[in-house]
Design a protein around this motif. Structure first.
Motif, PDB file in Angstrom:
ATOM      1  N   PHE A  55      17.465-105.739  36.346  1.00 25.67           N
ATOM      2  CA  PHE A  55      16.238-106.165  35.683  1.00 25.67           C
ATOM      3  C   PHE A  55      16.619-106.675  34.297  1.00 25.67           C
ATOM      4  N   GLU A  56      16.134-107.869  33.935  1.00 24.81           N
ATOM      5  CA  GLU A  56      16.442-108.423  32.616  1.00 24.81           C
ATOM      6  C   GLU A  56      15.175-108.842  31.908  1.00 24.81           C
ATOM      7  N   LYS A  57      14.667-107.975  31.083  1.00 28.29           N
ATOM      8  CA  LYS A  57      13.592-108.249  30.137  1.00 28.29           C
ATOM      9  C   LYS A  57      13.429-107.007  29.273  1.00 28.29           C
ATOM     10  N   ASN A  58      12.493-107.038  28.366  1.00 26.45           N
ATOM     11  CA  ASN A  58      12.302-105.902  27.472  1.00 26.45           C
ATOM     12  C   ASN A  58      11.495-104.805  28.162  1.00 26.45           C
ATOM     13  N   TYR A  59      12.044-103.594  28.128  1.00 26.12           N
ATOM     14  CA  TYR A  59      11.390-102.422  28.700  1.00 26.12           C
ATOM     15  C   TYR A  59      11.419-101.288  27.684  1.00 26.12           C
ATOM     16  N   GLU A  60      10.349-100.510  27.674  1.00 23.42           N
ATOM     17  CA  GLU A  60      10.332 -99.262  26.930  1.00 23.42           C
ATOM     18  C   GLU A  60      10.886 -98.162  27.829  1.00 23.42           C
ATOM     19  N   ILE A  61      11.717 -97.273  27.273  1.00 23.51           N
ATOM     20  CA  ILE A  61      12.169 -96.104  28.017  1.00 23.51           C
ATOM     21  C   ILE A  61      11.041 -95.081  27.938  1.00 23.51           C
ATOM     22  N   VAL A  62      10.445 -94.762  29.068  1.00 25.81           N
ATOM     23  CA  VAL A  62       9.359 -93.775  29.074  1.00 25.81           C
ATOM     24  C   VAL A  62       9.832 -92.418  29.580  1.00 25.81           C
ATOM     25  N   SER A  63      11.028 -92.398  30.194  1.00 23.61           N
ATOM     26  CA  SER A  63      11.589 -91.129  30.641  1.00 23.61           C
ATOM     27  C   SER A  63      13.073 -91.312  30.940  1.00 23.61           C
ATOM     28  N   LEU A  64      13.855 -90.336  30.558  1.00 30.47           N
ATOM     29  CA  LEU A  64      15.262 -90.244  30.950  1.00 30.47           C
ATOM     30  C   LEU A  64      15.530 -88.768  31.213  1.00 30.47           C
ATOM     31  N   VAL A  65      15.931 -88.454  32.429  1.00 28.39           N
ATOM     32  CA  VAL A  65      16.169 -87.061  32.808  1.00 28.39           C
ATOM     33  C   VAL A  65      17.492 -86.959  33.551  1.00 28.39           C
ATOM     34  N   GLY A  66      18.103 -85.780  33.496  1.00 28.32           N
ATOM     35  CA  GLY A  66      19.298 -85.577  34.282  1.00 28.32           C
ATOM     36  C   GLY A  66      20.242 -84.557  33.695  1.00 28.32           C
ATOM     37  N   THR A  67      21.384 -84.436  34.362  1.00 27.41           N
ATOM     38  CA  THR A  67      22.406 -83.463  33.983  1.00 27.41           C
ATOM     39  C   THR A  67      23.679 -84.166  33.545  1.00 27.41           C
ATOM     40  N   LEU A  68      24.412 -83.475  32.659  1.00 28.87           N
ATOM     41  CA  LEU A  68      25.642 -84.009  32.084  1.00 28.87           C
ATOM     42  C   LEU A  68      26.751 -82.976  32.207  1.00 28.87           C
ATOM     43  N   CYS A  69      27.933 -83.414  32.599  1.00 25.51           N
ATOM     44  CA  CYS A  69      29.123 -82.573  32.529  1.00 25.51           C
ATOM     45  C   CYS A  69      30.333 -83.495  32.481  1.00 25.51           C
ATOM     46  N   LYS A  70      31.486 -82.921  32.172  1.00 29.35           N
ATOM     47  CA  LYS A  70      32.692 -83.740  32.020  1.00 29.35           C
ATOM     48  C   LYS A  70      33.104 -84.410  33.325  1.00 29.35           C
ATOM     49  N   ASP A  71      32.693 -83.838  34.477  1.00 26.07           N
ATOM     50  CA  ASP A  71      33.002 -84.424  35.791  1.00 26.07           C
ATOM     51  C   ASP A  71      32.131 -85.626  36.112  1.00 26.07           C
ATOM     52  N   GLY A  72      31.027 -85.783  35.403  1.00 28.57           N
ATOM     53  CA  GLY A  72      30.127 -86.896  35.671  1.00 28.57           C
ATOM     54  C   GLY A  72      28.720 -86.584  35.208  1.00 28.57           C
ATOM     55  N   ILE A  73      27.897 -87.614  35.210  1.00 23.65           N
ATOM     56  CA  ILE A  73      26.502 -87.449  34.817  1.00 23.65           C
ATOM     57  C   ILE A  73      25.611 -87.939  35.955  1.00 23.65           C
ATOM     58  N   HIS A  74      24.406 -87.389  36.027  1.00 25.56           N
ATOM     59  CA  HIS A  74      23.435 -87.799  37.034  1.00 25.56           C
ATOM     60  C   HIS A  74      22.112 -87.969  36.314  1.00 25.56           C
ATOM     61  N   LEU A  75      21.698 -89.227  36.137  1.00 26.35           N
ATOM     62  CA  LEU A  75      20.513 -89.527  35.346  1.00 26.35           C
ATOM     63  C   LEU A  75      19.556 -90.440  36.092  1.00 26.35           C
ATOM     64  N   HIS A  76      18.263 -90.183  35.911  1.00 27.49           N
ATOM     65  CA  HIS A  76      17.207 -91.053  36.411  1.00 27.49           C
ATOM     66  C   HIS A  76      16.406 -91.538  35.209  1.00 27.49           C
ATOM     67  N   ILE A  77      15.960 -92.803  35.276  1.00 23.65           N
ATOM     68  CA  ILE A  77      15.246 -93.404  34.158  1.00 23.65           C
ATOM     69  C   ILE A  77      13.975 -94.075  34.652  1.00 23.65           C
ATOM     70  N   SER A  78      12.928 -94.031  33.826  1.00 26.01           N
ATOM     71  CA  SER A  78      11.697 -94.777  34.062  1.00 26.01           C
ATOM     72  C   SER A  78      11.512 -95.729  32.895  1.00 26.01           C
ATOM     73  N   LEU A  79      11.158 -96.969  33.218  1.00 29.46           N
ATOM     74  CA  LEU A  79      11.009 -98.026  32.221  1.00 29.46           C
ATOM     75  C   LEU A  79       9.658 -98.703  32.395  1.00 29.46           C
ATOM     76  N   SER A  80       9.022 -99.079  31.282  1.00 27.65           N
ATOM     77  CA  SER A  80       7.716 -99.719  31.304  1.00 27.65           C
ATOM     78  C   SER A  80       7.808-101.108  30.685  1.00 27.65           C
ATOM     79  N   ASP A  81       7.175-102.098  31.343  1.00 32.14           N
ATOM     80  CA  ASP A  81       7.189-103.460  30.791  1.00 32.14           C
ATOM     81  C   ASP A  81       5.982-103.692  29.889  1.00 32.14           C
ATOM     82  N   GLU A  82       5.795-104.942  29.440  1.00 35.09           N
ATOM     83  CA  GLU A  82       4.735-105.266  28.483  1.00 35.09           C
ATOM     84  C   GLU A  82       3.330-105.071  29.071  1.00 35.09           C
ATOM     85  N   LYS A  83       3.208-105.022  30.393  1.00 35.52           N
ATOM     86  CA  LYS A  83       1.909-104.797  31.032  1.00 35.52           C
ATOM     87  C   LYS A  83       1.686-103.343  31.429  1.00 35.52           C
TER      88      LYS A  83
END
Length: 130
Positions: A55-83
């Motif tokens: 996706f290429e346009k401007n989005y607001e980050i409305v949510s970023l959730v997940g876990t982090l460790c040195k072996d890897g990260i697992h993240l989910h993101i929600s993004l909102s457009d101008e509408k």
């Protein structure tokens, strides 16, 4: 629990920066407490693991959730457009910050996260120990 505040700026890759931050700060069991900011480019894996969308346009980050460790990260993101339309999925590399991303990270120092291959799922999955 130890907490960190991180600010990313224009052009930085959200996933790469969080991987680097996790390793540099020796985070064994981390999670995202909150994140606000904006993205100008996003690469997300959809619910079906074989579908990856750009996706290429401007989005607001409305949510970023997940876990982090040195072996890897697992993240989910929600993004909102101008509408106000929202897209979301599994965060991949090539998600580029617009003006800023303000992120608060918790390091759960009483736990240890690792990622171990799971035959059932075919992925490295979270393993939790104390």
């Amino acid at each position: 629990m130890k907490t960190y505040a991180v600010r990313l700026t224009t052009g930085q890759d959200l996933k790469k920066e969080l991987i680097n931050f996790t390793k540099e700060n020796n985070i064994n069991a981390g999670c995202i407490l909150t994140c606000v900011g904006c993205i100008t480019r996003a690469t997300l894996r959809m619910a079906n693991a074989s579908i990856i969308k750009d996706f290429e346009k401007n989005y607001e980050i409305v949510s970023l959730v997940g876990t982090l460790c040195k072996d890897g990260i697992h993240l989910h993101i929600s993004l909102s457009d101008e509408k106000g339309n929202v897209i979301g999925g599994h965060l991949k590399e090539n998600c580029l910050i617009g003006t800023t991303a303000e992120i608060i990270i918790a390091d759960l120092d009483h736990l240890k996260f690792t990622r171990e291959f799971d035959k059932k799922t075919g992925y490295k999955e979270l393993h939790i120990s104390k």
